[in-house]
Design an enzyme around this catalytic site. Sequence first.
Site, PDB file in Angstrom:
ATOM      1  N   ASN A   1      34.543  14.900  46.524  1.00  0.00           N
ATOM      2  CA  ASN A   1      33.212  14.350  46.313  1.00  0.00           C
ATOM      3  C   ASN A   1      33.268  13.136  45.400  1.00  0.00           C
ATOM      4  OD1 ASN A   1      31.469  14.598  43.633  1.00  0.00           O
ATOM      5  ND2 ASN A   1      32.977  16.287  43.604  1.00  0.00           N
TER       6      ASN A   1
ATOM      7  N   PHE B   1      26.828  11.818  40.011  1.00  0.00           N
ATOM      8  CA  PHE B   1      25.741  12.362  39.169  1.00  0.00           C
ATOM      9  C   PHE B   1      24.355  12.034  39.743  1.00  0.00           C
ATOM     10  CE2 PHE B   1      28.304  12.148  34.879  1.00  0.00           C
ATOM     11  CZ  PHE B   1      29.089  13.204  35.314  1.00  0.00           C
TER      12      PHE B   1
ATOM     13  N   SER C   1      34.141  13.800  34.869  1.00  0.00           N
ATOM     14  CA  SER C   1      33.953  13.476  36.281  1.00  0.00           C
ATOM     15  C   SER C   1      34.649  12.154  36.584  1.00  0.00           C
ATOM     16  CB  SER C   1      32.463  13.350  36.616  1.00  0.00           C
ATOM     17  OG  SER C   1      32.302  12.779  37.903  1.00  0.00           O
TER      18      SER C   1
ATOM     19  N   ASN D   1      33.758  10.157  38.902  1.00  0.00           N
ATOM     20  CA  ASN D   1      32.876   9.379  39.771  1.00  0.00           C
ATOM     21  C   ASN D   1      31.858   8.511  39.045  1.00  0.00           C
ATOM     22  OD1 ASN D   1      34.076  10.566  42.094  1.00  0.00           O
ATOM     23  ND2 ASN D   1      32.878  12.413  41.716  1.00  0.00           N
ATOM     24  N   THR D   2      31.940   8.457  37.717  1.00  0.00           N
ATOM     25  CA  THR D   2      31.112   7.543  36.936  1.00  0.00           C
ATOM     26  C   THR D   2      32.055   6.610  36.183  1.00  0.00           C
ATOM     27  OG1 THR D   2      29.283   9.110  36.667  1.00  0.00           O
ATOM     28  CG2 THR D   2      29.459   7.344  35.037  1.00  0.00           C
TER      29      THR D   2
ATOM     30  N   LYS E   1      33.655  19.801  28.795  1.00  0.00           N
ATOM     31  CA  LYS E   1      34.348  20.008  30.069  1.00  0.00           C
ATOM     32  C   LYS E   1      35.374  18.906  30.268  1.00  0.00           C
ATOM     33  CE  LYS E   1      33.608  21.111  34.934  1.00  0.00           C
ATOM     34  NZ  LYS E   1      32.596  21.481  35.957  1.00  0.00           N
TER      35      LYS E   1
ATOM     36  N   ASN F   1      37.493  20.153  35.487  1.00  0.00           N
ATOM     37  CA  ASN F   1      36.710  19.421  36.465  1.00  0.00           C
ATOM     38  C   ASN F   1      37.574  19.165  37.704  1.00  0.00           C
ATOM     39  OD1 ASN F   1      34.600  17.727  37.563  1.00  0.00           O
ATOM     40  ND2 ASN F   1      33.987  17.245  35.468  1.00  0.00           N
TER      41      ASN F   1
END
Length: 353
Positions: A123, A127, A190, A192-193, A224, A253
Amino acid sequence: MVTHNGEHSFYNLIFKGFFKYLDPEDAHHLGALVIKLAGLPGIRGIKHAASKPVPELHVQALGLHFDSPFGMAAGFDKDVTMVSGLYALGFGHVEVGTLTAHAQPGNPKPRLFRLIPDRALINRMGFNNGGAAAAVPRLKKLRALKHRPVIGVNIGKSRITEVENAIEDYLISSQLLAPLADYLVVNVSSPNTPGLRGLQEISHLKPLLEAVKSAAGSTPLLVKIAPDLTEEEIAEIAQLAVTLKLDGIIATNTTISRDGLISDPDKVAAIGAGGLSGAPLASRSLEVLKQIRAIVPAEMCIISVGGIETAQQIQERLDAGATLVQGYSAFVYNGPLWAIKMNRVLKKIAAQR
């Protein structure tokens, strides 16, 4: 893979004959409708009346009572709309979010992909959520329920916020959400940011966690982390958590690694960037858990997540020092009764000890 009983075989047929052909994000939204139905008051009441307490599965952690050590990881219920349904489906706690200070649409679609041969997902959602303020009334309503799971709230940096202003961004979410969370999670892991994972560097992480801890007040605070950190980096963060007297660490994560996959390499390459979750992450997640447990005090909560699919794996994490365990990706492959089955088998494991 979960035992091939009738329930699982039936869902397997539905998955192979229908869901696998849907865009994964569309399938998620369709599944969300079913989960929300499971959380309607009448259905939820039937579930509670039919469920006998299982003392063997109860966990006391973070000053809270958990019906089961097994919960739903962040990322599944980003906007706090499925908590009651997930509880009805057997999850002892639900970690909602990731929520950000500013509402944001996330990354362009497509952004969620299945690697079915690996029982994995990739993915790059980014967010996507309606923002911290929009979640407040839903959390207030949930807290008023007589029967509900423990609710964790996972917060991250808004995409429009520059990394140097991250603390102020996290504080907006903390101040809104900490009073309504059973526990609060600072997500700095994450992939993805842009720039987010850089916040795991101690020089950035220490002031961020100090600020959020102050804002969180009496609400338990966890951080996390990513599975892609080096042993040295993991050790530094674990020691920082001890020094700052955090309540726990969530490990891990998603990973940016693509090692060991059996899916077609060309397909994997075509998918591109994103965090990999699911079965391929199991070994690394277990390694990180063991490393952290060797550093932090026994009373510190560790929530282990990554690659969980069977009750035996849940028990393995608990035996390796996890306080609680979370799943997500295997829910896609095993269907809505997955957590109920995990609890059933965990109870049998406990009875045999």
